[in-house]
Scaffold this active site. Structure first.
Site, PDB file in Angstrom:
ATOM      1  N   GLU A  29       0.864  -1.163   0.000  1.00 14.73           N
ATOM      2  CA  GLU A  29       0.000   0.000   0.000  1.00 14.73           C
ATOM      3  C   GLU A  29       0.911   1.226   0.000  1.00 14.73           C
ATOM      4  O   GLU A  29       1.926   1.241   0.696  1.00 14.73           O
ATOM      5  CB  GLU A  29      -0.900   0.058   1.244  1.00 14.73           C
ATOM      6  CG  GLU A  29      -1.989  -0.997   1.282  1.00 14.73           C
ATOM      7  CD  GLU A  29      -1.502  -2.329   1.822  1.00 14.73           C
ATOM      8  OE1 GLU A  29      -0.477  -2.356   2.533  1.00 14.73           O
ATOM      9  OE2 GLU A  29      -2.143  -3.346   1.534  1.00 14.73           O
ATOM     10  N   TYR A  46       7.785   2.520  -7.936  1.00 12.90           N
ATOM     11  CA  TYR A  46       7.157   1.199  -8.048  1.00 12.90           C
ATOM     12  C   TYR A  46       6.751   0.904  -9.495  1.00 12.90           C
ATOM     13  O   TYR A  46       6.965  -0.205  -9.992  1.00 12.90           O
ATOM     14  CB  TYR A  46       5.942   1.085  -7.119  1.00 12.90           C
ATOM     15  CG  TYR A  46       6.295   1.158  -5.650  1.00 12.90           C
ATOM     16  CD1 TYR A  46       7.299   0.357  -5.106  1.00 12.90           C
ATOM     17  CD2 TYR A  46       5.628   2.020  -4.793  1.00 12.90           C
ATOM     18  CE1 TYR A  46       7.628   0.421  -3.765  1.00 12.90           C
ATOM     19  CE2 TYR A  46       5.954   2.089  -3.445  1.00 12.90           C
ATOM     20  CZ  TYR A  46       6.947   1.289  -2.942  1.00 12.90           C
ATOM     21  OH  TYR A  46       7.273   1.357  -1.613  1.00 12.90           O
TER      22      TYR A  46
END
Length: 151
Positions: free
Chosen positions: A108, A120
């Site tokens: 998360e 990411y």
């Protein structure tokens, strides 16, 4: 003098440094006792520290459960950001996950943390859902992101 950057498994001697980075990085940081328990007692957890010479400048913690890896936390000292350290740690994290049989990695991340999201995505993570008000103290939603390894 050339600085040597390495990543090693964290142990109890790294708890204070990890806690300092955690406090420096997050509005709602983990407690020092929680970090210590993760490193010393949680058999599912794996924590690693990024060292610049002997100084801890970053860390990550993951849980390895069956064939899944979940990133619990990852952070770098503010003054050591934007120098490629996040990529170094994420490459190591992905390698550790694969070596331990993970077929996917999940996490998360605050929808406000654009630098982390870009990092990411650079490594192939995809946004799979949004969790509303996940980070209550910063009044932010979270993206649930996932990287699935190709066979």
């Amino acid at each position: 003098m050339v600085k040597i950057t390495t990543i090693i498994d964290a142990d109890i001697s790294h708890v204070d440094a990890i806690y300092k980075i955690e406090r420096d990085s997050f509005i709602d940081p983990w407690e020092k006792t929680s970090i210590k328990k993760e490193i010393s007692l949680n058999k599912l957890a794996r924590y690693r520290v990024l060292l610049d010479d002997e100084r801890v400048i970053g860390f990550y913690g993951i849980w390895l459960v069956l064939d899944e890896c979940h990133i619990m936390n990852i952070a770098i000292l503010k003054k050591e950001r934007s120098k490629g350290n996040g990529s170094i740690m994420l490459e190591d994290l992905i390698r550790i996950a694969r070596e331990n049989g993970a077929k996917e990695i999940s996490l998360e991340v605050s929808t406000k943390n654009l630098n982390a999201i870009k990092l990411y995505e650079k490594f192939g993570f995809k946004i799979i859902s949004t969790r509303e008000n996940y980070y209550r103290k910063e009044n932010a939603d979270a993206y649930n992101m996932q990287l699935i390894f190709k066979e």
